[in-house]
Design an enzyme around this catalytic site. Sequence first.
Site, mmCIF file in Angstrom:
data_model
loop_
_atom_site.group_PDB
_atom_site.id
_atom_site.type_symbol
_atom_site.label_atom_id
_atom_site.label_comp_id
_atom_site.label_asym_id
_atom_site.label_seq_id
_atom_site.Cartn_x
_atom_site.Cartn_y
_atom_site.Cartn_z
ATOM 1 N N GLU A 181 0.847 -1.197 0.000
ATOM 2 C CA GLU A 181 0.000 0.000 0.000
ATOM 3 C C GLU A 181 0.883 1.249 0.000
ATOM 4 O O GLU A 181 1.999 1.228 0.510
ATOM 5 C CB GLU A 181 -0.900 0.036 1.245
ATOM 6 N N LYS A 217 2.190 4.648 1.424
ATOM 7 C CA LYS A 217 2.220 5.322 2.726
ATOM 8 C C LYS A 217 1.837 6.779 2.459
ATOM 9 O O LYS A 217 2.640 7.567 1.985
ATOM 10 C CB LYS A 217 3.584 5.238 3.403
ATOM 11 N N ARG A 251 -3.390 10.129 10.507
ATOM 12 C CA ARG A 251 -4.160 8.926 10.836
ATOM 13 C C ARG A 251 -5.505 9.313 11.462
ATOM 14 O O ARG A 251 -5.585 10.220 12.301
ATOM 15 C CB ARG A 251 -3.346 8.092 11.820
ATOM 16 N N PHE A 268 -7.915 1.921 5.010
ATOM 17 C CA PHE A 268 -7.093 0.741 4.736
ATOM 18 C C PHE A 268 -7.307 -0.399 5.714
ATOM 19 O O PHE A 268 -6.719 -1.466 5.544
ATOM 20 C CB PHE A 268 -5.602 1.095 4.672
ATOM 21 N N ARG A 326 3.911 -2.039 17.465
ATOM 22 C CA ARG A 326 4.753 -1.786 16.297
ATOM 23 C C ARG A 326 5.599 -3.037 16.061
ATOM 24 O O ARG A 326 6.283 -3.491 16.970
ATOM 25 C CB ARG A 326 5.654 -0.578 16.563
ATOM 26 N N LYS A 384 7.318 -0.061 6.917
ATOM 27 C CA LYS A 384 7.222 1.132 6.082
ATOM 28 C C LYS A 384 8.569 1.420 5.423
ATOM 29 O O LYS A 384 9.626 1.276 6.042
ATOM 30 C CB LYS A 384 6.742 2.336 6.908
#
Length: 564
Positions: free
Chosen positions: A254, A256, A261, A345, A419, A425
């Site tokens: 996807e 970034k 957010r 998403f 995380r 990312k």
Amino acid sequence: MTSFLAFANLCQKVEATSGSLEKIELVAAFLKDLDEAELPVACSYVMGSLFPPSLDLDLGVGPSILYEAIAKACGCQAAQVSDMLRATGDPGMVASAMVERRRPIGFAAFLGEKEAVPLSLKDVHDRFLSIARASGKRSQDTKVKNLQFLFSQASPLEARYIARLAIEDMRIGVGEGGVRDAVARAFSGSGASAENVERAYNLTNDMGLVAVAARRGTLGELSIMVNRPIKVMLAQIGESIPAAIGEIGTAAVEWKYDGARVQIHKDGDSVRIFSRRLENVTASLPEIVKAARQISAKSAILDGEAVAIGKDGRPMAFQEILKRFRRKYNVQTLAAKIPLRLFLFDLIYLDGKSLVDLPLTERRALLEQIAIASPDLLADQVMSGSVEESEEIYRRALLAGHEGLILKNPSSVYAPGKRGKNWLKIKPVMETLDLVVIGAKWGEGRRASLLGSYRLACRDQTTEELLDLGWVATGLTDEALAELTEMFSELIIVEKGMELEIKPAVIFEVAYEEIQHSPNYSSGYALRFPRMVAVRDDKSLDDADTLERVVSLYKGQRGRGKTA
């Protein structure tokens, strides 16, 4: 009914204790003896927060209101409070000292009430609720009077922690992890463990609610609910696209997006939007509300990104997006200048059911079903195990003005607040750190009226202490400095000459050339040539980078990982 003095005594003991396990034992013993109404309050207070995010309450007390209340309650001049602050740097210790020398006729007597009425934990919480709910022209007077009453009735020790609670900075070295372990220990007899307490907290973001369930033995019944925001799942920085594909294999690729957010809670026609910091920003984002209403689900919690789109169709600067999130008045006027587009998403709750334990592929399929009438709301996603294809998608994302890629493990569950390597990312920019502003200095010359440099800190994940890494002063225009000076004006705890201590509340994203060892700072490290990239209003203190990450980045420099 538990007295506030008992809570203050606990805090004093915890503050004086150096070992994490000993701190947890003290907190656990205290929690175990509380009734169910007091338990949520104590859990929040130990962590230095007053209300869970689901209550959507903000105390709205800056240092100026706090110091005015202390001065009025103690019959002294505000200048005396300021002088003592310069000497100690701790509002709690100042409040304690001022109360100790308080004149005998207190605020309660002025109101016709008995002197020295013992404060209970509930009394203090009720006053804080009244402060948070105060609104309108006389709200500041209401806040001052409620705090004034508390300080007029408090002992010196109680005053120390009332003052620290008012600015949500307890300084006792216990954070979420410590309270989680204390709750597990206190109610282990009811089946609580650190693991199931943590899971329940991740699903509710309310430690008080979790503590009550742990006592009842009903932790397994807690789950995600609409209108109770939870922490979002986070991505870890990937080394490169080939390394990420090697790690994940076939990945959900996807863009970034260069946006902010948003977590969207839809309940029928009602829509509430929460920022990454779990602040309710619904009123500031009318076009995002309108977009979310196109989703066909009766109830849903959606994860996505709000992107400001310029006239050229490209994303606008991140600071422009944050102007939208901050705006409380003339929202429509600013919306016309800085229009936002929603990209969804993920889907983590649908029509009464939590989806967090489903794999990403199933969550995405459900998201596509409920957005079938508005497919333009969906973030593009390509399943690929090809480095070449992923690099081409990466190139297109950068050409469109976005940050890069996120490669996701298709089988990954949704892990709130976590995380890890399930989301990686990839960005081409210089490595940055998200650091807490804990101090500032006035500028010189034409910048004498502006805060010109800022002291930065990372988090110690074990003790929750903030450890300084030095100062940043570059990358700031006069206009930006003026905005920052205004922003920090209500966060000044104490001023000592040119230097200020700032309430930890704001995150700076900071780039740098190198991390160096330094005995001059409590972290043991310093940033060489730091430069501010952005004010991250979308991030909370929990999102600040840890000392562990600083050390990891240091070791990764110039092959140090082989010798350090």
